[in-house]
Design a protein around this motif. Structure first.
Motif, PDB file in Angstrom:
ATOM      1  N   ALA A 153       0.664  -1.122  -0.066  1.00  0.00           N
ATOM      2  CA  ALA A 153      -0.007  -0.100   0.232  1.00  0.00           C
ATOM      3  C   ALA A 153       0.798   1.366   0.019  1.00  0.00           C
ATOM      4  N   ALA A 154       2.106   1.147   0.477  1.00  0.00           N
ATOM      5  CA  ALA A 154       2.978   2.083   0.938  1.00  0.00           C
ATOM      6  C   ALA A 154       3.709   2.389  -0.503  1.00  0.00           C
ATOM      7  N   GLY A 155       3.459   1.816  -1.666  1.00  0.00           N
ATOM      8  CA  GLY A 155       4.002   1.785  -2.957  1.00  0.00           C
ATOM      9  C   GLY A 155       5.319   1.089  -3.218  1.00  0.00           C
ATOM     10  N   ILE A 156       5.891   0.182  -2.266  1.00  0.00           N
ATOM     11  CA  ILE A 156       7.138  -0.577  -2.360  1.00  0.00           C
ATOM     12  C   ILE A 156       6.774  -1.510  -3.737  1.00  0.00           C
ATOM     13  N   GLU A 157       7.952  -1.702  -4.458  1.00  0.00           N
ATOM     14  CA  GLU A 157       8.083  -2.410  -5.718  1.00  0.00           C
ATOM     15  C   GLU A 157       7.592  -4.004  -5.092  1.00  0.00           C
ATOM     16  N   PRO A 158       6.726  -4.689  -5.627  1.00  0.00           N
ATOM     17  CA  PRO A 158       6.372  -6.146  -5.411  1.00  0.00           C
ATOM     18  C   PRO A 158       7.322  -7.056  -5.321  1.00  0.00           C
ATOM     19  N   GLY A 159       8.465  -6.697  -6.262  1.00  0.00           N
ATOM     20  CA  GLY A 159       9.614  -7.644  -6.416  1.00  0.00           C
ATOM     21  C   GLY A 159      10.919  -7.355  -5.656  1.00  0.00           C
ATOM     22  N   THR A 160      10.702  -6.228  -4.651  1.00  0.00           N
ATOM     23  CA  THR A 160      11.699  -6.248  -3.806  1.00  0.00           C
ATOM     24  C   THR A 160      12.201  -7.302  -3.068  1.00  0.00           C
ATOM     25  N   PRO A 161      13.357  -7.656  -3.049  1.00  0.00           N
ATOM     26  CA  PRO A 161      14.065  -8.792  -2.383  1.00  0.00           C
ATOM     27  C   PRO A 161      13.510  -8.748  -0.561  1.00  0.00           C
ATOM     28  N   VAL A 162      13.233  -9.964  -0.317  1.00  0.00           N
ATOM     29  CA  VAL A 162      12.709 -10.094   1.182  1.00  0.00           C
ATOM     30  C   VAL A 162      13.838 -11.267   1.747  1.00  0.00           C
ATOM     31  N   ALA A 163      14.045 -11.159   3.135  1.00  0.00           N
ATOM     32  CA  ALA A 163      14.558 -12.497   3.655  1.00  0.00           C
ATOM     33  C   ALA A 163      13.727 -12.333   4.897  1.00  0.00           C
ATOM     34  N   VAL A 164      13.029 -13.477   5.125  1.00  0.00           N
ATOM     35  CA  VAL A 164      12.265 -13.834   6.579  1.00  0.00           C
ATOM     36  C   VAL A 164      13.153 -14.913   7.429  1.00  0.00           C
ATOM     37  N   THR A 165      13.788 -14.682   8.492  1.00  0.00           N
ATOM     38  CA  THR A 165      14.516 -15.340   9.505  1.00  0.00           C
ATOM     39  C   THR A 165      13.731 -15.815  10.622  1.00  0.00           C
ATOM     40  N   GLY A 166      13.649 -17.147  10.794  1.00  0.00           N
ATOM     41  CA  GLY A 166      12.972 -17.755  12.220  1.00  0.00           C
ATOM     42  C   GLY A 166      14.025 -18.022  13.270  1.00  0.00           C
ATOM     43  N   ASP A 167      13.734 -18.205  14.385  1.00  0.00           N
ATOM     44  CA  ASP A 167      14.716 -18.521  15.344  1.00  0.00           C
ATOM     45  C   ASP A 167      16.032 -17.762  15.233  1.00  0.00           C
ATOM     46  N   GLY A 168      15.986 -16.710  15.130  1.00  0.00           N
ATOM     47  CA  GLY A 168      17.066 -15.939  15.060  1.00  0.00           C
ATOM     48  C   GLY A 168      18.486 -16.101  15.986  1.00  0.00           C
TER      49      GLY A 168
END
Length: 526
Positions: free
Chosen positions: A181-196
């Protein structure tokens, strides 16, 4: 008539950092080990709490922080007014939590002394462990209420550099919607880390429009890193790329001996499980050891040869019983079969004269032990304090070299009690990725109390004698170091894991899926 005042208590708000107990600051550690009462947030990992409790005061009270900030502040103030040292332990940094800020404000309105001990923020710390660099243009936040996030600011940060936020896994969809909704590009890379920063930390990479599905199954607190710097993860992901990361390794050693090996395994990313296979007990009759100690003091021996840490401890326990110390070893030379045994001797203030430079075994020690010379060695007797089940190789070799040998039973080794049923089942079903054997007796006793390790478990042995015993029991030996020592054994297993990873990476995908190779390293390529 005056009454004695209670000593003033104090309060500390302590940041636990991102989760790894090793990332506690020295100041935080001191506050926690000195605390009488600790209240902790649900975001503090169990592993960190366990580590803290093991070093805390015996009567220290631990309880979860419950209620509104005012309620927690009342608990802390009540303890402090009773003269106690109270700590509120929070994940990340104390001022990264709005509720903790309110607690500090409440305490500050009183006369009770307090301090705030900073900790590494969860978002920033976990991003570093996940191999995501956060350059100068960045935003990090540990968020309790996602609705309070400024998504426009986060989107702007992602366009200029990167950002990382720590949120509940259940809030990921809300974060995605806010970013889009804030206009970030949908293809922007993301990393999700669990049990950091934990033993089972896991990071999945995707894009803004798909990271919720990619992180399906994650629970608890997670760290979301967003921006072009995610591309650096392949080169910088040091925590999850350690050679033995995620390997469950069986350590069949006594509790006293397992610590150093387990610490080395953890440094390589493994999850050690210590299972004692033998217990050490005094000899049935103490007469031999009594005569040996008297002989040491009277100058009866030219050498004492130690073949294990347990033998060193057994002799020093006898010395302690008689009020003796290292000075009574004056004039007696000491030989040690290996570096671990030598270190045990040094801990009592004595430097051994002989440690094999080559193979650290009975044969290696004999190869460097000088023959008896009647002129150079007026005292021709050697004390050999050992286990009741020791082989004759060393004693026979010393006799062949002209020495008289007092082969004394310093301690007995008995089979330990079987481990819990779940560990026995894991051993037999392949629940462990590797097992490290440090002696023939550990092989025999593990099989005796828990059964034979599964065929897909990697078997690592410390030396040729242990390898022979493992083979006799039908085990396939995969790893054996050139030098028989615990550090070399762990190093050899780590090298084996690296070779395995490289071999699997070179396989075509179809062949990789059909590979018989098991373990975490293989699973990463499937």
């Amino acid at each position: 008539m005056s009454t004695a005042r209670k000593p003033a208590g104090r309060i500390a708000f302590v940041g636990a950092g991102p989760g790894d107990p090793e990332l506690l600051t020295r100041r935080a550690h001191a506050a926690l080990t000195d605390a009488d009462q600790v209240v902790y947030d649900r975001g503090v990992p169990d592993s960190l709490l366990t580590a803290i409790k093991s070093e805390a005061k015996n009567d220290a009270q631990f309880s979860p922080a419950e209620g509104a900030p005012g309620d927690v502040a009342k608990v802390l103030l009540s303890a402090a007014k009773s003269g106690l040292s109270a700590v509120h332990l929070v994940a990340g940094d104390p001022f990264g939590h709005e509720s903790v800020v309110k607690e500090v404000q409440a305490v500050a309105r009183t006369a009770v002394h307090f301090e705030v001990v900073p900790g590494i923020g969860q978002a920033e710390g976990v991003a570093t462990y996940a191999g995501v660099p956060l350059p100068a243009v960045r935003t990090t936040a540990d968020v309790g209420d996602v609705s309070a996030l400024d998504f426009d600011a986060l989107a702007a940060s992602a366009r200029k550099g990167s950002f990382a936020v720590s949120v509940d896994a259940g809030d990921l969809a809300a974060v995605r919607d806010g970013l889009l909704a804030a206009g970030i590009e949908p293809g922007t890379p993301v990393a999700v880390t669990g049990d950091g920063t934990g033993e089972t930390q896991y990071t999945t990479t995707s894009t803004v429009d798909s990271f919720v599905a990619a992180a399906l199954g994650f629970t608890g607190r997670v760290v979301l890193s967003v921006g072009q710097d995610i591309a650096e993860r392949d080169a910088l992901s040091w925590w999850e790329n350690r050679p033995l990361y995620g390997w469950k390794v069986l350590v069949p050693r006594t509790k006293e001996q397992a610590g150093a090996m387990s610490a080395r395994l953890r440094a390589y990313g493994a999850i050690p499980c210590e299972v004692p296979t033998i217990a050490v007990e005094p000899p049935r009759t103490p007469a031999q050891m009594e005569r040996a100690v008297k002989g040491l003091v009277d100058g009866r021996y030219a050498w004492v040869v130690f073949t294990s840490v347990n033998a060193v401890r057994a002799v020093w326990e006898k010395f302690d019983e008689h009020g003796l110390d290292a000075r009574h070893f004056g004039g007696v030379k000491i030989a040690c079969i290996g570096e671990a045994t030598a270190e045990a001797v040094r801990s009592f203030g004595i430097q051994p004269e002989l440690i094999p430079a080559g193979e650290q075994s009975s044969e290696g020690l004999l190869a460097e032990f000088s023959p008896h010379d009647e002129i150079l060695d007026p005292v021709g007797r050697v004390l050999l304090p050992r286990a009741d089940i020791a082989t004759e190789t060393l004693a026979a070799g010393l006799i062949d070299r002209g020495w008289e040998v007092d082969d004394v039973t310093a301690y007995r080794t008995v089979r330990a009690a079987p481990p819990p049923a779940e560990i026995r089942d894991a051993i037999k079903s392949g629940g462990f990725d590797a097992v490290l054997f440090t002696s023939s007796s550990t092989v025999r006793n593990l099989v005796g109390i828990a059964g034979k390790p599964h065929a897909r478990t990697v078997v690592a042995v410390i030396g040729p004698k242990t390898a022979e015993t493992a083979t006799e029991f039908g085990l396939r030996v995969d790893v054996q170091p050139q030098h028989a020592s615990v550090p070399d054994l762990v190093e050899a297993l780590a090298s084996y894991a690296i070779e395995l990873r490289e071999k699997l990476a070179a396989m075509p995908a179809k062949q990789r899926r059909g590979s018989k190779v098991q373990g975490p390293t293989a699973l990463r390529f499937r």
